[in-house]
Design a protein around this motif. Sequence first.
Motif, PDB file in Angstrom:
ATOM      1  N   GLU A 185       1.231   8.250   0.585  1.00  0.00           N
ATOM      2  CA  GLU A 185       2.163   7.691  -0.398  1.00  0.00           C
ATOM      3  C   GLU A 185       1.484   7.228  -1.675  1.00  0.00           C
ATOM      4  O   GLU A 185       1.961   7.490  -2.777  1.00  0.00           O
ATOM      5  CB  GLU A 185       2.922   6.522   0.255  1.00  0.00           C
ATOM      6  CG  GLU A 185       4.041   5.968  -0.622  1.00  0.00           C
ATOM      7  CD  GLU A 185       4.880   4.938   0.105  1.00  0.00           C
ATOM      8  OE1 GLU A 185       5.629   4.227  -0.562  1.00  0.00           O
ATOM      9  OE2 GLU A 185       4.770   4.838   1.338  1.00  0.00           O
ATOM     10  N   GLU A 186       0.366   6.499  -1.587  1.00  0.00           N
ATOM     11  CA  GLU A 186      -0.242   5.912  -2.784  1.00  0.00           C
ATOM     12  C   GLU A 186      -1.022   6.932  -3.607  1.00  0.00           C
ATOM     13  O   GLU A 186      -0.990   6.910  -4.831  1.00  0.00           O
ATOM     14  CB  GLU A 186      -1.165   4.760  -2.387  1.00  0.00           C
ATOM     15  CG  GLU A 186      -0.427   3.586  -1.749  1.00  0.00           C
ATOM     16  CD  GLU A 186      -1.394   2.518  -1.276  1.00  0.00           C
ATOM     17  OE1 GLU A 186      -2.620   2.703  -1.436  1.00  0.00           O
ATOM     18  OE2 GLU A 186      -0.912   1.504  -0.723  1.00  0.00           O
ATOM     19  N   THR A 187      -1.726   7.826  -2.925  1.00  0.00           N
ATOM     20  CA  THR A 187      -2.589   8.779  -3.638  1.00  0.00           C
ATOM     21  C   THR A 187      -1.848  10.055  -4.000  1.00  0.00           C
ATOM     22  O   THR A 187      -2.059  10.625  -5.076  1.00  0.00           O
ATOM     23  CB  THR A 187      -3.826   9.099  -2.774  1.00  0.00           C
ATOM     24  OG1 THR A 187      -4.487   7.870  -2.462  1.00  0.00           O
ATOM     25  CG2 THR A 187      -4.778  10.023  -3.496  1.00  0.00           C
ATOM     26  N   GLY A 188      -0.966  10.514  -3.121  1.00  0.00           N
ATOM     27  CA  GLY A 188      -0.099  11.637  -3.440  1.00  0.00           C
ATOM     28  C   GLY A 188      -0.673  12.999  -3.100  1.00  0.00           C
ATOM     29  O   GLY A 188      -1.727  13.126  -2.470  1.00  0.00           O
TER      30      GLY A 188
ATOM     31  N   ASP B 110     -12.116   8.811 -10.977  1.00  0.00           N
ATOM     32  CA  ASP B 110     -10.729   8.344 -11.043  1.00  0.00           C
ATOM     33  C   ASP B 110      -9.937   8.963  -9.887  1.00  0.00           C
ATOM     34  O   ASP B 110     -10.248   8.727  -8.740  1.00  0.00           O
ATOM     35  CB  ASP B 110     -10.113   8.661 -12.417  1.00  0.00           C
ATOM     36  CG  ASP B 110     -10.790   7.886 -13.539  1.00  0.00           C
ATOM     37  OD1 ASP B 110     -11.197   6.742 -13.292  1.00  0.00           O
ATOM     38  OD2 ASP B 110     -10.925   8.434 -14.647  1.00  0.00           O
ATOM     39  N   SER B 111      -8.936   9.790 -10.201  1.00  0.00           N
ATOM     40  CA  SER B 111      -8.136  10.423  -9.132  1.00  0.00           C
ATOM     41  C   SER B 111      -8.410  11.922  -9.031  1.00  0.00           C
ATOM     42  O   SER B 111      -7.533  12.709  -8.671  1.00  0.00           O
ATOM     43  CB  SER B 111      -6.651  10.183  -9.383  1.00  0.00           C
ATOM     44  OG  SER B 111      -6.278  10.648 -10.653  1.00  0.00           O
TER      45      SER B 111
ATOM     46  N   ASP C  26      -8.644   5.263  -2.431  1.00  0.00           N
ATOM     47  CA  ASP C  26      -9.323   4.126  -1.828  1.00  0.00           C
ATOM     48  C   ASP C  26     -10.689   4.589  -1.300  1.00  0.00           C
ATOM     49  O   ASP C  26     -10.778   5.512  -0.485  1.00  0.00           O
ATOM     50  CB  ASP C  26      -8.475   3.562  -0.680  1.00  0.00           C
ATOM     51  CG  ASP C  26      -9.120   2.351  -0.030  1.00  0.00           C
ATOM     52  OD1 ASP C  26      -9.970   2.543   0.867  1.00  0.00           O
ATOM     53  OD2 ASP C  26      -8.791   1.223  -0.430  1.00  0.00           O
TER      54      ASP C  26
ATOM     55  N   PRO D  48      -2.298  12.564  -8.137  1.00  0.00           N
ATOM     56  CA  PRO D  48      -1.543  11.702  -9.043  1.00  0.00           C
ATOM     57  C   PRO D  48      -1.897  10.226  -8.963  1.00  0.00           C
ATOM     58  O   PRO D  48      -1.689   9.482  -9.934  1.00  0.00           O
ATOM     59  CB  PRO D  48      -0.089  11.926  -8.619  1.00  0.00           C
ATOM     60  CG  PRO D  48      -0.164  12.415  -7.220  1.00  0.00           C
ATOM     61  CD  PRO D  48      -1.452  13.164  -7.094  1.00  0.00           C
ATOM     62  N   GLY D  49      -2.426   9.770  -7.807  1.00  0.00           N
ATOM     63  CA  GLY D  49      -2.664   8.341  -7.632  1.00  0.00           C
ATOM     64  C   GLY D  49      -4.114   8.015  -7.338  1.00  0.00           C
ATOM     65  O   GLY D  49      -4.946   8.895  -7.125  1.00  0.00           O
ATOM     66  N   PRO D  50      -4.460   6.716  -7.305  1.00  0.00           N
ATOM     67  CA  PRO D  50      -5.842   6.294  -7.068  1.00  0.00           C
ATOM     68  C   PRO D  50      -6.282   6.559  -5.629  1.00  0.00           C
ATOM     69  O   PRO D  50      -5.475   6.688  -4.718  1.00  0.00           O
ATOM     70  CB  PRO D  50      -5.805   4.791  -7.363  1.00  0.00           C
ATOM     71  CG  PRO D  50      -4.385   4.392  -7.092  1.00  0.00           C
ATOM     72  CD  PRO D  50      -3.537   5.570  -7.483  1.00  0.00           C
TER      73      PRO D  50
END
Length: 415
Positions: free
Chosen positions: A350-353, A120-121, A39, A35-37
């Motif tokens: 948390e950020e990437t999911g 992307d993700s 790194d 769901p998220g980007p």
Amino acid sequence: MTAPVRIPFPVVDEVSRHCLQEEEPETVHIEVHLPGPVDQMRLRKAFTEALHRHPRILMREARGPWYRRRYEWELTPEPDVEVVTFAPPGPRALQDARTRALTEAPPLSVSPPIRLEVVDSVLFLTINHTALDGPACLRVLATAAELYGGRDNAPAAPPVRPAEPRQEPSDTPTSWSPPARVAPGTPDPSPGNGMLVTELPLPHRPKGSPYTVNDQLMVTTALTIAHWNREHGARPRPLRITMPVDDRPRDTTMPIGNGTRLVEVPFAPSELDHPDMSALLRRTAERTQALKALPRPQLGHGAALLTAPWAPVAARAALTRTLRRAAAPWTSTTLLSNIGRIPYPLDFGEETGRAHAVWFSAPARMPRGLTVTTASTAGRLHLALRWSRALLSHGDGAHLRDLFEHYLHTTEVTP
């Protein structure tokens, strides 16, 4: 300086190595949607560390003289190349990454024979199937997710099913005649594989059913191909569907490599013509349970004899290819590889999911020409149809997908 550790090719790896074809690479593709980007630096670090946590994946084909009796894997202390790459975003970025997963196999001469491409993700893992299979690489990816996000990615406990007395399946169709082939559609002039992925609802199954979702998928695949062949005027013949069986643990002790064994589930033409669905599901469950319980080498007893080091690999390679061509009419109709519920959360923090969709696809070389691969994540079924362009076109694949969706719904039998 210590000499690198070498491991003789197991049976599955050697047979695959003998029969490589440039026009239809033996790749396994895994596609993970997050769901998220992502790194870049963190993912590279986490995935490289995951490779070291599972060092059997850090390998390349060792060089050897022409008269050598075995192929060998050479374990390496570090990757030979940067495994993780990031593709620029764009309207065709996802489709282009899927195409690369089917057409560009990671070379066996470079450690490790996998690559991880990020669009992307979305994570695209491409595996050279001569060296590794999908479940093994998914285990490595779960380790990377834990290292990246700091969250527990231990496998969920497998579903507990009541033990049933082993029974021989009744009325099992004979396998003494060549099975049906998938009827040709509109072949594409370009070589290689095509693929279509889709998301479907998981089929409903009444509580206490004597069959599993895997049995529903097996019946769906058989009915889909029987319908397709009728539409294309093929004479009715028994179907045989290859089913990989994987008995490995899913935790960090999981052996890395090609670890599944193959069994074949038969269907008579009469069973698939206006079937009593409850009876067909029950018979299919009896067959799959009996086949899973049988001890059997990964590719059968003949493959073990072919790969014994009684002659140089070059001579045995030529013999293996000749026998494979001769046995082509007896190759199973198709392959259904059901990964089942993805056992790991694939939670990247948390950020990437956490992954909400995971697709796999298996090679689809002729004479089989079509493979069906399924997995479930977040309560949804993720289906990949992959075909040889010598047999089918993208339009044919779309029609097979529609047939599969229809017949999957018909397996939702109410008691």
